[in-house]
Design a protein around this motif. Structure first.
Motif, PDB file in Angstrom:
ATOM      1  N   VAL A 191       5.817  17.743  51.198  1.00  0.00           N
ATOM      2  CA  VAL A 191       5.196  16.474  50.821  1.00  0.00           C
ATOM      3  C   VAL A 191       3.784  16.468  51.394  1.00  0.00           C
ATOM      4  O   VAL A 191       3.608  16.563  52.612  1.00  0.00           O
ATOM      5  N   ASP A 192       2.791  16.382  50.510  1.00  0.00           N
ATOM      6  CA  ASP A 192       1.405  16.231  50.946  1.00  0.00           C
ATOM      7  C   ASP A 192       0.882  14.844  50.592  1.00  0.00           C
ATOM      8  O   ASP A 192      -0.192  14.467  51.030  1.00  0.00           O
ATOM      9  N   GLY A 193       1.642  14.093  49.803  1.00  0.00           N
ATOM     10  CA  GLY A 193       1.273  12.744  49.404  1.00  0.00           C
ATOM     11  C   GLY A 193       2.061  11.708  50.181  1.00  0.00           C
ATOM     12  O   GLY A 193       2.233  11.826  51.392  1.00  0.00           O
ATOM     13  N   GLY A 217       3.404  17.443  55.181  1.00  0.00           N
ATOM     14  CA  GLY A 217       2.088  18.025  55.399  1.00  0.00           C
ATOM     15  C   GLY A 217       1.134  17.114  56.143  1.00  0.00           C
ATOM     16  O   GLY A 217       1.347  15.901  56.252  1.00  0.00           O
ATOM     17  N   ASP A 218       0.046  17.720  56.630  1.00  0.00           N
ATOM     18  CA  ASP A 218      -0.998  16.969  57.329  1.00  0.00           C
ATOM     19  C   ASP A 218      -1.608  15.978  56.343  1.00  0.00           C
ATOM     20  O   ASP A 218      -1.996  16.342  55.244  1.00  0.00           O
ATOM     21  N   GLY A 219      -1.656  14.720  56.700  1.00  0.00           N
ATOM     22  CA  GLY A 219      -2.161  13.679  55.818  1.00  0.00           C
ATOM     23  C   GLY A 219      -1.081  13.024  54.974  1.00  0.00           C
ATOM     24  O   GLY A 219      -1.325  12.024  54.319  1.00  0.00           O
ATOM     25  N   ALA A 220       0.124  13.573  54.989  1.00  0.00           N
ATOM     26  CA  ALA A 220       1.242  13.005  54.225  1.00  0.00           C
ATOM     27  C   ALA A 220       1.851  11.835  54.981  1.00  0.00           C
ATOM     28  O   ALA A 220       1.718  11.733  56.202  1.00  0.00           O
ATOM     29  N   PHE A 221       2.551  10.960  54.225  1.00  0.00           N
ATOM     30  CA  PHE A 221       3.210   9.806  54.837  1.00  0.00           C
ATOM     31  C   PHE A 221       4.564   9.619  54.170  1.00  0.00           C
ATOM     32  O   PHE A 221       4.640   9.482  52.954  1.00  0.00           O
ATOM     33  N   VAL A 222       5.622   9.641  54.964  1.00  0.00           N
ATOM     34  CA  VAL A 222       6.987   9.429  54.484  1.00  0.00           C
ATOM     35  C   VAL A 222       7.549   8.198  55.165  1.00  0.00           C
ATOM     36  O   VAL A 222       7.506   8.084  56.390  1.00  0.00           O
ATOM     37  N   ILE A 223       8.065   7.255  54.349  1.00  0.00           N
ATOM     38  CA  ILE A 223       8.744   6.075  54.866  1.00  0.00           C
ATOM     39  C   ILE A 223      10.166   6.120  54.328  1.00  0.00           C
ATOM     40  O   ILE A 223      10.379   5.949  53.128  1.00  0.00           O
ATOM     41  N   GLY A 224      11.125   6.405  55.187  1.00  0.00           N
ATOM     42  CA  GLY A 224      12.523   6.491  54.775  1.00  0.00           C
ATOM     43  C   GLY A 224      13.286   7.431  55.687  1.00  0.00           C
ATOM     44  O   GLY A 224      12.697   8.201  56.452  1.00  0.00           O
ATOM     45  N   ASP A 225      14.587   7.368  55.604  1.00  0.00           N
ATOM     46  CA  ASP A 225      15.439   8.252  56.400  1.00  0.00           C
ATOM     47  C   ASP A 225      15.444   9.641  55.785  1.00  0.00           C
ATOM     48  O   ASP A 225      15.386   9.795  54.563  1.00  0.00           O
ATOM     49  N   VAL A 226      15.519  10.667  56.646  1.00  0.00           N
ATOM     50  CA  VAL A 226      15.491  12.054  56.210  1.00  0.00           C
ATOM     51  C   VAL A 226      16.745  12.758  56.696  1.00  0.00           C
ATOM     52  O   VAL A 226      17.084  12.696  57.883  1.00  0.00           O
ATOM     53  N   LYS A 227      17.419  13.446  55.771  1.00  0.00           N
ATOM     54  CA  LYS A 227      18.588  14.259  56.097  1.00  0.00           C
ATOM     55  C   LYS A 227      18.339  15.643  55.508  1.00  0.00           C
ATOM     56  O   LYS A 227      18.220  15.797  54.288  1.00  0.00           O
ATOM     57  N   THR A 228      18.206  16.650  56.381  1.00  0.00           N
ATOM     58  CA  THR A 228      17.940  18.012  55.942  1.00  0.00           C
ATOM     59  C   THR A 228      18.310  18.981  57.053  1.00  0.00           C
ATOM     60  O   THR A 228      18.531  18.577  58.193  1.00  0.00           O
ATOM     61  N   LYS A 260       2.759  11.905  58.962  1.00  0.00           N
ATOM     62  CA  LYS A 260       3.444  10.746  59.530  1.00  0.00           C
ATOM     63  C   LYS A 260       4.787  10.535  58.846  1.00  0.00           C
ATOM     64  O   LYS A 260       4.901  10.662  57.626  1.00  0.00           O
ATOM     65  N   LEU A 261       5.796  10.186  59.653  1.00  0.00           N
ATOM     66  CA  LEU A 261       7.133   9.922  59.147  1.00  0.00           C
ATOM     67  C   LEU A 261       7.680   8.703  59.883  1.00  0.00           C
ATOM     68  O   LEU A 261       7.696   8.690  61.115  1.00  0.00           O
ATOM     69  N   THR A 262       8.092   7.697  59.122  1.00  0.00           N
ATOM     70  CA  THR A 262       8.722   6.514  59.697  1.00  0.00           C
ATOM     71  C   THR A 262      10.119   6.405  59.117  1.00  0.00           C
ATOM     72  O   THR A 262      10.277   6.203  57.905  1.00  0.00           O
ATOM     73  N   GLY A 263      11.132   6.594  59.961  1.00  0.00           N
ATOM     74  CA  GLY A 263      12.522   6.544  59.521  1.00  0.00           C
ATOM     75  C   GLY A 263      13.384   7.372  60.443  1.00  0.00           C
ATOM     76  O   GLY A 263      12.888   8.109  61.297  1.00  0.00           O
ATOM     77  N   ASN A 264      14.681   7.257  60.284  1.00  0.00           N
ATOM     78  CA  ASN A 264      15.623   8.023  61.098  1.00  0.00           C
ATOM     79  C   ASN A 264      15.807   9.409  60.509  1.00  0.00           C
ATOM     80  O   ASN A 264      15.793   9.583  59.288  1.00  0.00           O
ATOM     81  N   SER A 281      -0.439  17.388  64.997  1.00  0.00           N
ATOM     82  CA  SER A 281      -0.931  16.269  64.196  1.00  0.00           C
ATOM     83  C   SER A 281       0.202  15.346  63.741  1.00  0.00           C
ATOM     84  O   SER A 281      -0.046  14.322  63.106  1.00  0.00           O
ATOM     85  N   GLY A 282       1.456  15.692  64.068  1.00  0.00           N
ATOM     86  CA  GLY A 282       2.619  14.936  63.616  1.00  0.00           C
ATOM     87  C   GLY A 282       2.824  13.632  64.369  1.00  0.00           C
ATOM     88  O   GLY A 282       2.494  13.523  65.543  1.00  0.00           O
ATOM     89  N   ASN A 283       3.396  12.653  63.651  1.00  0.00           N
ATOM     90  CA  ASN A 283       3.638  11.333  64.233  1.00  0.00           C
ATOM     91  C   ASN A 283       4.932  10.794  63.625  1.00  0.00           C
ATOM     92  O   ASN A 283       4.993  10.588  62.416  1.00  0.00           O
TER      93      ASN A 283
END
Length: 139
Positions: free
Chosen positions: A43-45, A60-71, A79-83, A94-96
């Motif tokens: 994910v770059d978007g 990816g750098d500059g990407a933003f994910v809002i949601g839970d991730v299972k992998t 940036k990732l916001t979620g469990n 650069s991760g957050n």
């Protein structure tokens, strides 16, 4: 023996960077909804929704994910916001991340940011038992 086991775990955590990527969500894309699949996605978007992938996810750098991730494997440059529920996770400099992490292996580079609870699992079986069947995110 213990040192060898630890080295294998670190190698397992870095294998995702060497895997072929099945799909890329470009910088100019915004996805709203759940993503599910068997392979590896980069994910770059922006993705707003839960992500369930069999093999791995690269945020990816500059990407933003809002949601839970299972992998199985997760690398976060953006940036990732979620469990998060995974076998291994790498938070790059650069991760957050904001959210709880359930994992066996975690690597955090200097400068990487993480706010939440960390739950370390000893075995994949105990990890699978801790993953809820349905993931929900607050609106």
């Amino acid at each position: 023996m213990l040192g060898k086991k630890r080295q294998l775990q670190i190698e397992d955590a870095t294998v995702l960077n060497q895997e072929p990527i099945n799909s890329i969500i470009g910088k100019d894309l915004i996805i709203k909804g759940e993503l599910q699949g068997d392979g590896t996605v980069r994910v770059d978007g922006r993705v707003e929704g839960n992500i369930t992938l069999q093999r791995g996810l690269i945020v990816g750098d500059g990407a933003f994910v809002i949601g839970d991730v299972k992998t199985e494997n997760l690398i976060v440059y953006g940036k990732l916001t979620g469990n998060i529920f995974c076998k291994s996770i790498q938070i790059k400099s650069s991760g957050n991340i904001k959210g709880d992490i359930h994992t066996e292996i975690i690597l955090i580079e200097t400068g990487g940011k993480y706010n939440g609870q960390l739950y370390m699992q000893d075995e994949v079986n105990s990890l699978e038992n801790s993953i809820p069947k349905t993931l929900h995110i607050a609106g």
